[in-house]
Design an enzyme around this catalytic site. Structure first.
Site, mmCIF file in Angstrom:
data_model
loop_
_atom_site.group_PDB
_atom_site.id
_atom_site.type_symbol
_atom_site.label_atom_id
_atom_site.label_comp_id
_atom_site.label_asym_id
_atom_site.label_seq_id
_atom_site.Cartn_x
_atom_site.Cartn_y
_atom_site.Cartn_z
ATOM 1 N N LYS A 94 29.266 67.320 12.251
ATOM 2 C CA LYS A 94 28.600 66.019 12.247
ATOM 3 C C LYS A 94 28.961 65.302 13.524
ATOM 4 O O LYS A 94 30.015 65.564 14.121
ATOM 5 C CB LYS A 94 29.083 65.193 11.049
ATOM 6 C CG LYS A 94 28.078 64.167 10.607
ATOM 7 C CD LYS A 94 27.079 64.759 9.644
ATOM 8 C CE LYS A 94 25.998 63.768 9.304
ATOM 9 N NZ LYS A 94 25.194 64.190 8.145
ATOM 10 N N ASP B 200 20.322 61.808 11.450
ATOM 11 C CA ASP B 200 20.982 61.174 10.306
ATOM 12 C C ASP B 200 20.615 59.693 10.439
ATOM 13 O O ASP B 200 19.625 59.373 11.115
ATOM 14 C CB ASP B 200 22.504 61.422 10.346
ATOM 15 C CG ASP B 200 23.190 61.109 9.019
ATOM 16 O OD1 ASP B 200 23.135 61.936 8.108
ATOM 17 O OD2 ASP B 200 23.770 60.008 8.881
HETATM 18 O O1 2IT Z 1 23.451 64.860 6.071
HETATM 19 C C1 2IT Z 1 22.680 65.788 6.421
HETATM 20 O O2 2IT Z 1 22.645 66.857 5.809
HETATM 21 C C2 2IT Z 1 21.821 65.568 7.580
HETATM 22 N N1 2IT Z 1 21.907 64.508 8.184
HETATM 23 C C3 2IT Z 1 20.866 66.620 8.040
HETATM 24 C C4 2IT Z 1 21.566 67.644 8.861
HETATM 25 C C5 2IT Z 1 20.652 68.670 9.472
HETATM 26 O O3 2IT Z 1 21.193 69.483 10.253
HETATM 27 O O4 2IT Z 1 19.450 68.695 9.219
#
Ligand code: 2IT
Length: 449
Positions: free
Chosen positions: A126, A166
């Site tokens: 993340k 996100d």
């Molecule tokens: O919290 C999540 O799973 C996302 N923000 C999406 C992450 C993604 O790689 O699509």
């Protein structure tokens, strides 16, 4: 409590005392893993939990960008590459003033289990920045995204790490981020980011995927309870992309979302956010950058309650879809007092740990955890990567069918795992156990790394 878990939790608390959100999620996940750890003494010998809790790599960088008045600004950028034992790092980028190392670590830790749960070969990561997109011009957003990618590009790429959106990072931002990545690398390497526009490798149904997936998961829960989604009322929080997907799919299936919320308060629309006009207005509200949900009440003439959350409203289903710690103990008590049966988390860690325990302890309540319910987003990101790698472009129907199947598998495998460990229909523990097991097997097989 299992002695090994107890020791690891105490060590984690001592080591990360300044990171409350991160400690919250570690505590929640580890407490679910007790029956598994009890059966595997070899995990302690291999320091497996200690290794899982420590991110593989933490990248923190300076982001310098120029506003429309030619004034420089400095923000902090992050990418926490948590765990790549089962596949390249994968997870979103969040642009919001609340972003700090604790928040990014909590999200990355959750992501590792979520990505594993999808059944696709994706590790967890993340990232993001404390940049506040509110009130920024389009050019400012573009310059910020370019500056952010300047700090990030060396650490991502196909087979390495594939960021996505996100909170505060949607299709527009991914476009700018990818443009800068392509400029720096001098190549069209579009597997390096997901959530792209359709003209440069994006997947159909990616914008809808988190909301649609959440409703598909809800359908599995209802089916398990011999119940149906038709005619159900849903109290949601948030009003962004995820809510939009939930409203759309719920309306298609004959249910209705009756509340939305923003930083200013909540709206109650007993007729439901069901018509195309209302659902489209969510996108307009988000794009306006006001970050106010009152606009909806003004436009459609329904009730607006300032400064409150919608958790006192009577509905059949609760779906917190805003951000972390949206439901605390006091609010959980209101939900229970209203006799609500289905508590379906959607946002990452929307419930404080004490409130989550309290809700799970209610005999007549089904609690579903966000790392399972919102996994549709990253699942379709995984499908986007596959399409890019194989130069394919699946139809909306093909993607949607795969998404539906993945969500059903996530629900069914979680329910089965909980059953296997004698925990009953415990979807929270089940999701943690299934997510954990695949990563654990991979890490055990790969030696002490
Ligand atoms: O919290 C999540 O799973 C996302 N923000 C999406 C992450 C993604 O790689 O699509």
């Amino acid at each position: 409590m299992n002695k090994y878990i107890e020791r690891v939790l105490a060590e984690t608390k001592a080591k990360n005392a300044q990171e409350p959100e991160f400690l919250q999620t570690v505590e929640e996940v580890l407490s679910s893993l007790e029956p598994v750890i009890d059966q595997h003494p070899e995990y302690e010998e291999a320091a497996l939990l200690e290794r899982m809790i420590e991110p593989e790599r933490v990248i923190e960088f300076r982001v310098v960008w120029e506003d429309d008045n030619h004034k420089p600004h400095v923000n902090r950028g992050y990418r926490v590459q948590y765990n790549s034992a089962i596949g390249p790092f994968k997870g979103g980028l969040r642009f919001h003033p609340s972003v700090n190392l604790s928040v990014v670590k909590f999200l990355g830790f959750e992501q590792t289990f979520k990505d594993s749960l999808t059944g696709l070969p994706m590790g967890g990561a993340k990232g993001g920045s404390d940049f506040d997109p509110r009130g920024k011009s389009d050019r400012e957003i573009m310059r910020f995204c370019q500056a952010f990618m300047h700090g990030l590009w060396q650490f991502i790429g196909p087979e390495v790490d594939c960021p996505a959106g996100d909170l505060g990072v949607g299709g527009r931002e991914i476009g700018y981020l990818y443009g800068e990545y392509r400029r720096i690398k001098c190549m069209s390497e579009n597997v390096a980011l997901s959530g792209k526009g359709l003209s440069f490798g994006g997947s159909l149904v990616r914008p809808e995927a988190t909301g649609f997936g959440a409703v598909y998961y809800l359908e599995s829960v209802l089916q398990h309870e011999n119940d149906t989604i038709k005619g159900k009322t849903i109290a949601c929080s948030g009003f962004g992309n995820v809510c939009w997907g939930i409203c759309t799919k719920a309306a298609q299936l004959g249910a209705k979302v009756v509340t939305l919320s923003g930083p200013d308060g909540y709206v109650y629309d007993p007729d439901g956010v069901c018509t195309k006009e209302k659902i489209d207005f969510l996108l307009e509200m988000r794009a306006s950058g006001h970050d106010k949900v009152q606009d909806y009440a003004d436009k459609f003439g329904c009730q607006f309650v300032a400064g409150e959350k919608p958790w006192g409203v009577k509905a059949d289903i609760i779906m917190p879809a805003a951000t972390q710690n949206d439901v605390n103990m006091e609010q959980a008590k209101k939900i229970v007092a209203n006799g609500i049966k289905y508590y379906i988390e959607v946002a990452n860690m929307p419930t404080t740990n004490d409130a989550l325990r309290y809700l799970m302890d209610q005999k007549n309540m089904v609690v579903a955890p966000s790392k399972a319910v919102n996994a549709g987003g990253v699942s379709v990101s995984g499908l986007e990567m596959s399409q890019n790698q194989e130069h394919l472009c699946w139809t909306a129907e093909e993607v949607d069918t795969k998404l539906r199947q993945i969500m059903k598998n996530i629900h069914d495998s979680s329910a089965a795992a909980a059953e296997r460990y004698g925990l009953g229909y415990n979807l929270v523990a089940g999701a943690n156990i299934v997510g954990f097991q695949k990563v654990a097997d991979a890490m055990m097989a790969q030696g002490w790394v």
